[in-house]
Enzyme design. Structure first.
Site, short mmCIF file in Angstrom:
data_model
loop_
_atom_site.label_atom_id
_atom_site.label_comp_id
_atom_site.label_asym_id
_atom_site.label_seq_id
_atom_site.Cartn_x
_atom_site.Cartn_y
_atom_site.Cartn_z
N GLY A 103 0.77 -1.23 0.00
CA GLY A 103 0.00 0.00 0.00
C GLY A 103 0.80 1.28 0.00
O GLY A 103 0.34 2.31 0.50
N ASN B 295 1.38 3.23 -2.48
CA ASN B 295 0.61 4.23 -3.23
C ASN B 295 -0.58 4.72 -2.42
O ASN B 295 -0.94 5.90 -2.48
CB ASN B 295 0.14 3.65 -4.57
CG ASN B 295 1.21 3.75 -5.65
OD1 ASN B 295 1.48 4.84 -6.15
ND2 ASN B 295 1.84 2.64 -5.97
N ARG C 173 -6.27 -7.96 -8.33
CA ARG C 173 -7.34 -8.82 -8.85
C ARG C 173 -7.89 -8.22 -10.13
O ARG C 173 -8.09 -7.00 -10.23
CB ARG C 173 -8.47 -8.98 -7.83
CG ARG C 173 -8.04 -9.51 -6.48
CD ARG C 173 -7.36 -10.84 -6.53
NE ARG C 173 -8.23 -11.90 -7.04
CZ ARG C 173 -7.77 -13.08 -7.42
NH1 ARG C 173 -6.47 -13.32 -7.42
NH2 ARG C 173 -8.59 -14.01 -7.84
N LEU D 99 -10.86 -7.29 -12.42
CA LEU D 99 -12.26 -6.98 -12.15
C LEU D 99 -13.10 -7.27 -13.40
O LEU D 99 -12.65 -7.05 -14.53
CB LEU D 99 -12.39 -5.52 -11.74
CG LEU D 99 -11.66 -5.18 -10.43
CD1 LEU D 99 -11.52 -3.66 -10.28
CD2 LEU D 99 -12.40 -5.77 -9.24
N HIS E 100 -0.54 1.94 -13.12
CA HIS E 100 0.10 0.78 -13.75
C HIS E 100 1.58 1.12 -13.98
O HIS E 100 1.87 2.22 -14.49
CB HIS E 100 -0.60 0.47 -15.08
CG HIS E 100 -0.01 -0.69 -15.81
ND1 HIS E 100 -0.24 -2.00 -15.43
CD2 HIS E 100 0.80 -0.74 -16.89
CE1 HIS E 100 0.42 -2.80 -16.28
NE2 HIS E 100 1.04 -2.06 -17.16
C1 GRF Z 1 3.37 -0.72 -7.72
O1 GRF Z 1 4.46 -0.95 -8.59
C2 GRF Z 1 2.17 -0.31 -8.55
O2 GRF Z 1 2.54 0.30 -9.77
C3 GRF Z 1 1.50 -1.59 -8.84
O3 GRF Z 1 1.61 -2.32 -7.60
C4 GRF Z 1 2.93 -2.04 -7.06
C5 GRF Z 1 2.90 -2.01 -5.56
O4 GRF Z 1 2.13 -0.92 -5.17
N1 GRF Z 1 0.12 -1.38 -9.24
P1 GRF Z 1 1.90 -0.53 -3.60
O5 GRF Z 1 3.25 -0.34 -2.95
O6 GRF Z 1 1.15 -1.68 -2.95
O7 GRF Z 1 1.11 0.74 -3.68
#
Ligand code: GRF
Length: 197
Positions: free
Chosen positions: A13, A15, A92, A94, A110
């Site tokens: 998490g 992001n 997942r 969707l 992405h």
């Molecule tokens: C990141 O590289 C993101 O681009 C992809 O999942 C990876 C981990 O994201 N969608 P996070 O650290 O769980 O936000």
């Protein structure tokens, strides 16, 4: 009235943390739920520490019944009544049925410069292809995987000797800048793409 944002995660998490930390002060949105398909996702604890309501719907008991899993996800989402959904490391796929319910209000990040490298192993594929640069894209989620209107992109150089891990380590901080910038614009009703640097 603040726009209500639900963030869907599957793992650490990072992001989600960047998005949640950005929604303060005069930001037009606030996080109202962090929801994961994995009850053990590290991001859930981070969200709880930030005082954000959390929920988890373990996808494993649903097996191949995606519709039943998504009905349980929607039950949690409808309780939070989000205006915007941010997929952030949500792993997942969707169904079109779920997406059509939220289309126009659901974003995803992405780790490639879409439309290049939809799907998985994006950094390895960019290195393998000999690309000079890589990066990440925030886009509106539509029925086609990793497609949909692009709302922002961030570019980083691919350096000689890069591995997928060293490249990911260069891209991830850009994700943490890009996604909050896109969310703020989107919450203000502005779909002008954010381009970094
Ligand atoms: C990141 O590289 C993101 O681009 C992809 O999942 C990876 C981990 O994201 N969608 P996070 O650290 O769980 O936000």
């Amino acid at each position: 009235m603040s726009r209500r944002v639900a963030i869907l995660i599957s793992g650490g998490g990072s992001n989600m943390v960047a998005l949640a930390e950005s929604m303060t002060g005069d930001h037009p949105a606030r996080p109202v739920l962090v929801l994961s398909n994995d009850p053990a996702a590290g991001g859930l604890e981070k969200a709880r520490a930030m005082g954000i309501p959390t929920a988890a719907v373990d996808h494993k008991p649903f097996g191949r019944d995606r519709a039943a899993f998504e009905a349980a996800l929607n039950a949690e989402l409808e309780k939070a009544a989000p205006d915007i959904i941010c997929l952030a490391g949500f792993m997942r796929i969707l169904t079109p049925g779920f997406i059509s319910k939220w289309q126009g209000r659901m974003l995803n990040i992405h780790p490639s410069l879409l439309p290049r490298y939809k799907g998985l192993n994006t950094h390895a594929r960019a290195i393998e292809a000999g690309d000079a640069e890589a990066g990440c894209t925030v886009h509106e989620v539509t029925a086609e995987l990793d497609d949909g209107p692009i709302l922002g992109q961030a570019r980083v150089p691919i350096e000689p000797g890069d591995t997928p891990e060293t490249l990911a380590a260069r891209v991830l901080p850009m994700e943490h800048r890009l996604y909050p910038a896109v969310l703020r614009r989107f919450a203000e009703g502005d779909r002008t793409p954010v381009m970094l640097p």
